[in-house]
Write an enzyme that holds these catalytic residues in place. Structure first.
Site: not given
Lengths: 232, 756
Positions: B52, B97, B99, B543
């Site tokens: 990550h 990004e 999640h 990302n």
């Protein structure tokens, strides 16, 4: 004309109200910080939308204890014009300037969309120039806009012509389908007894320019200016 | 004080393996330190070298993407977000990004903190967020667990963004069984800043004080970055404590205080604390500044008693920033945060020995070389083993002749089924839970145009923004699918009146240690890069999210594209999809010498009607795409276009139906002509790319023709806008005749039928 926009921590429509007063209507406009004790020399106070104090406890429940609210209440009781929009309406109810309360929407979801309201009062400074035969299309954006009050309060609001707006369909009929949050008697906005304090869930500052798709909200600001003798 | 006495586990290879480091990586740590790491140091290395934070399995490929352009102010990876010069002295900071992992186990907080994290990436650069977008993918809504995830994610995004006060203006939501158990939740934010007034994530100036500001630090989110670097499994439920908890109210205060602080001149450098919290921010700022940092973790405001230095360094508590303050300006900084009722506590200072040294009540508990920890420094870089997946042989062998074509009598029913399929149906149920208008810049919100348009106050300009990806295409042909993701996102921006200028991307893939997953990843990234080059939209950052798998296998490879476009004049150029006026001419803009292609590859039609994910990705040639987009943009800029909508999921018939539904009153009379051997389903529902449906006033037709001829692009007259139903004839035979109300009802009720 001097507009004052109250800024609480978590207010997020403060700049929107400022922009309309200052740049759309070209009026003197300033922000008023919640920790201040005086609103200063203003003609109209706007309590903007947002999530003051993160809506902790209940929406508006903490903001009413901010130092500035004492002076807002004094100003209102002396006849000063106070407009509470969305979270501002909730704060006005919590602070006792308006009766009733705003509960979670009947469907228990936040809702943001354009709805129709019908002006019911044509005498207050906020609604004087509105045409009660036509409906306004205005956005709402709230999770807690379900207006409630005791039956005798609701009757009094009606008898005293203090319901400013009701949710309705595009033909002006206040049906249950056109009520977006379950509010009692389709109430979208109410006035205090003297008519100088208005609380409303819809956001007139979000529809005051054609580029944003609709300018019906501008009429409420125009009414304020006309009422206070400003040429529009 | 009992907290001063530390008893920490002994660090061994076994413990390092448990932390997710490999044996080889642990060896490098021991060599770099010339000793066994302390427990805190092991924690620091494990998060910094997690997938990550380190991008160790992707960076080698990402560096090959086109990242340069005359408008690009900050190269990808240099700061927290990309920065693009849009003229008028203004720049746009934007980033997307993922999640996914937190949202899979705790959808509400997972999605909420995704929104919060991406906002901080924007305002830590000094930019004020102007709008948010997202890209969401779930399994089938027939599954109650999926409905729970969908509902929780939408509520989480709404509650966080609505309270924070930034409008959510665009996005995409799609459903496919491959996302069962591993939803995709990508959040994007776009902010505006004056050129030259940005802040940087850097630590410089020996002796400058280092502040932690914002929320206090708790035990939430410890090892969130490590959790995001492994596959979701049944054991993942136990990782729920790895999910952070969001507080949008504090984030709103942090936004205002941060922008004021940057404006005050007291800030030398600033970085938000996202993944790996204080560890990542201190190491990255030091490495970037070629400086070092001394941090006294015992001074960090904590919200739980008994927290150890290990926990404080690894906490991913939200709504925090690390600031290097100009020495002498401490009181300015502190008074701003005091005004907003937030912590601002000095916890250390900048040094010049390139090491991050962590103290606990005066005792050194970690002493690590900053550069050795970070991406671009000593963090590992791998190119993994690759192998073309076996499934491709099977999907490519698909023969369209193996399934029956639609007929003129059943194609209307097929269109209705497509309009009611979840991927095509209206997403109103979703976006009405988001505040789409706060800050009064939303000129075109969700559902009205192919992209959203927000104005920039004080100018005539606006931004057109969109997220897009069709994971099914990427699955069927990773290279072409990657190209289409970029091409379609750009086409969407063009259809709403913007000129595409740059992208951010969020690459959601499976486990990179599986050779077939890595092959797909490489192909898709290369495809994206080719499209970015052709369309002149460089990559500004983004990302990578690997390990998107569930027990059934990897999700569809999903490289989500966040496209940024500039609208020079919002009054003239802003364009929506709906039919506007009876009598307007309907035009299909498409590549030169275009005929209806016999192409049902990878279509929503194949998936919904025939339950097939098969064939190649649909037709795309980048040179054709460039011409079509350029022509469409030129026509819009000249003011000839009343409405524009690209042909995508569900094909041409669906596209026309959507223009009618969006108008709320109008229909169309359309005549299509196809060659004799072309399948009817391909004509109506095929998804060949580079096609845009335009509506034009009759009086502009000659001017339009002149421009399309000059650009070598086909402009086929399909028919006219009417006040009647949607009628489509193909080669003279009526195939569709549907009342707008009927289409609208099906289109609008599909998702509420599952969720209300």
């Amino acid at each position: 004309m001097q507009f004052g926009i109250i800024e609480f921590p978590g207010s997020n429509c403060d700049h929107d109200a400022y922009y309309v007063a200052k740049h759309v209507f070209d009026q003197q406009t300033s922000f008023i910080w919640h920790k201040d004790h005086s609103i200063g020399d203003v003609d109209v106070v706007i309590i903007p939308g947002g999530f003051s104090y993160g809506d902790a406890l209940r929406s508006g429940a903490i903001a009413r204890f901010s130092p500035i609210m004492k002076d807002v209440i004094r100003f209102a009781n002396n006849g000063g014009l106070v407009l509470g929009i969305c979270n501002g309406f909730q704060i006005l109810c919590e602070s006792g300037l308006l009766p009733g309360a705003l509960m979670k929407n009947a469907l228990l979801r936040f809702v943001c969309k354009n709805i129709f309201v019908r002006p019911e009062n044509r005498t207050s400074p906020f609604t004087r120039t509105l045409d009660s035969d036509s409906v306004l299309q205005i956005p709402i954006a709230h999770g807690e806009g379900n207006y409630i009050a005791a039956d005798d309060v609701l009757c009094r609001l009606e008898d005293e012509n203090r319901i400013a707006f009701r949710y309705c369909n595009d033909e002006g009929e206040a049906t249950s389908e056109s009520n977006p949050n379950g509010s009692a008697r389709n109430i979208a906005g109410i006035l205090n007894e003297a008519g100088n304090v208005l609380g409303m869930m819809p956001h007139p500052e979000r529809c005051a320019e054609e580029i944003l798709g609709r300018s019906d909200g501008a009429m409420i600001f125009e009414s304020i200016l006309v009422s206070t003798g400003v040429p529009v | 004080m009992s907290t001063e006495v530390l008893s920490e586990p002994e660090v061994t290879l076994e413990l390092a393996l448990e932390h997710g480091l490999t044996k080889e990586e642990y060896g490098w740590v021991v060599t770099a330190l010339a000793r066994t790491p302390t427990f805190v140091e092991l924690g620091i290395y494990s998060v910094m070298w997690s997938e990550h934070c380190s991008y160790k399995n992707s960076i080698a490929l990402l560096r090959k993407l086109p990242r340069e352009g005359e408008m690009i102010l900050v190269e990808a990876g240099e700061e927290n977000a990309g920065l693009v010069d849009i003229g008028d002295g203004l720049a746009v900071a934007f980033k997307i990004e993922s999640h996914n992992h937190p949202s899979a186990v705790e959808p509400y907080q997972g999605a909420a903190t995704g929104v919060g994290g991406i906002q901080r990436d924007i305002f830590t650069m000094g930019a004020r967020p102007i709008c948010s977008l997202n890209s969401l993918r779930f399994g089938s809504l027939d599954n109650p667990r999926v409905r729970y995830l969908f509902d929780g994610v939408v509520r989480g995004i709404g509650d966080y963004g609505n309270s924070f006060g930034v409008p959510t203006v665009a996005g995409e939501v799609s459903f496919d069984p491959s996302y069962e158990g591993n939803p995709i939740v990508n959040a994007m934010s776009v902010g505006i800043v004056k050129v030259g007034e940005t802040a940087s994530a850097i630590a410089t100036g020996v002796g400058n004080p280092v502040y932690i500001v914002g929320s206090s630090t708790g035990r939430d989110g410890i090892h969130g970055a490590t959790f995001a670097s492994e596959e979701i499994s049944e054991a993942s439920e136990a990782k729920r404590p790895s999910v952070q908890v969001g507080d949008p109210f504090t984030e709103k205060l942090l936004l205002e205080a941060t922008l004021e602080a940057i404006d005050s001149g007291a800030v030398v450098g600033i970085q938000d604390m996202g993944a790996a919290g204080l560890t990542c921010s201190s190491c990255e700022m030091s490495a970037k500044g070629e400086s070092g940092m001394e941090i006294h973790v015992d001074r960090v405001p904590i919200r739980q008693v008994g927290m150890t230095p290990y926990e404080i360094m690894l906490s991913e508590s939200q709504e925090r920033m690390l600031i290097v303050c100009e020495k002498g300006s401490e009181s300015i900084l502190e008074s701003i945060f005091e005004k907003w009722d937030l912590h601002a506590v000095q916890i250390g200072e900048v040094t010049d020995d390139k090491r991050v040294r962590i103290y606990w009540y005066g005792e050194v508990v970690a002493d690590v070389p900053a550069d050795h920890l970070v991406l671009g420094g000593g963090a590992p870089i791998y190119e993994r083993e690759m192998e073309r997946p076996a499934y491709l042989t099977k999907t490519r062998a698909f023969d369209p002749e193996s399934i029956p074509d639609v007929t003129a009598s059943d194609s209307a029913d097929v269109l209705i089924r497509l309009l009611g399929s979840l991927n095509i149906a209206s997403k109103r149920w979703v976006f009405e839970q988001y505040d789409t208008m706060v800050r009064t810049n939303t000129v075109v919100g969700p559902g009205l145009s192919d992209a959203a348009v927000v104005r920039i106050k004080g100018t005539n300009r606006g931004l057109a923004v969109k997220t897009d990806c069709n994971g099914r295409y990427v699955y069927l042909n990773p290279g072409k699918g990657g190209q289409i993701a970029v091409a379609e996102a750009a086409r969407n921006v063009v259809c709403s009146g913007g000129l595409p200028v740059a992208i951010t991307n969020c690459l959601n893939f499976g486990n990179p240690y599986k050779p077939d997953v890595y092959w797909v990843f490489k192909e898709a990234v290369e495809g994206m890069g080719e499209a970015c080059k052709a369309l002149n939209t460089p990559v500004t950052g983004g990302n990578v999210s690997f390990y998107n798998e569930n027990p059934e296998g990897a999700v569809f490879p999903t490289p989500t594209i966040g496209m940024l476009g500039v609208v020079d004049d919002i009054e003239v150029q802003t364009t929506t999809m709906s039919f506007k006026e009876e009598g307007d001419v309907i035009i299909l803009l498409s590549p030169k010498d275009w005929i209806h292609r016999n192409d049902i590859n990878g279509s929503e039609y194949l998936s919904v009607i025939h339950d097939l994910t098969a064939g190649d990705a649909p037709h795309l040639l980048l040179s054709e795409e460039v011409d079509v987009q350029h022509t469409c943009y030129t026509l819009i800029k000249k003011g000839y276009i009343r409405g524009a909508h690209d042909v995508s999921d569900g094909g041409l018939a669906t596209c026309l139906a959507e223009c009618s539904i969006a108008s709320e009153i109008l229909g169309a009379n359309v005549q299509l002509t196809a060659t004799k051997n072309t399948r009817l389903d391909a004509v109506l529902f095929g998804e060949a790319q580079s096609r845009i449906v335009l509506t034009v006033e009759l009086r502009h037709m000659d001017s339009l023709r002149a421009i399309t001829d000059e650009n070598g692009v086909s402009a086929t007259r399909l028919g006219i806008v009417t006040e009647g139903p949607l009628i489509i004839t193909v080669n003279g035979t009526e195939a569709v005749n549907l009342a707008r109300e009927k289409m609208s009802t099906v289109y609008n009720r599909a998702i509420p039928a599952y969720m209300n």
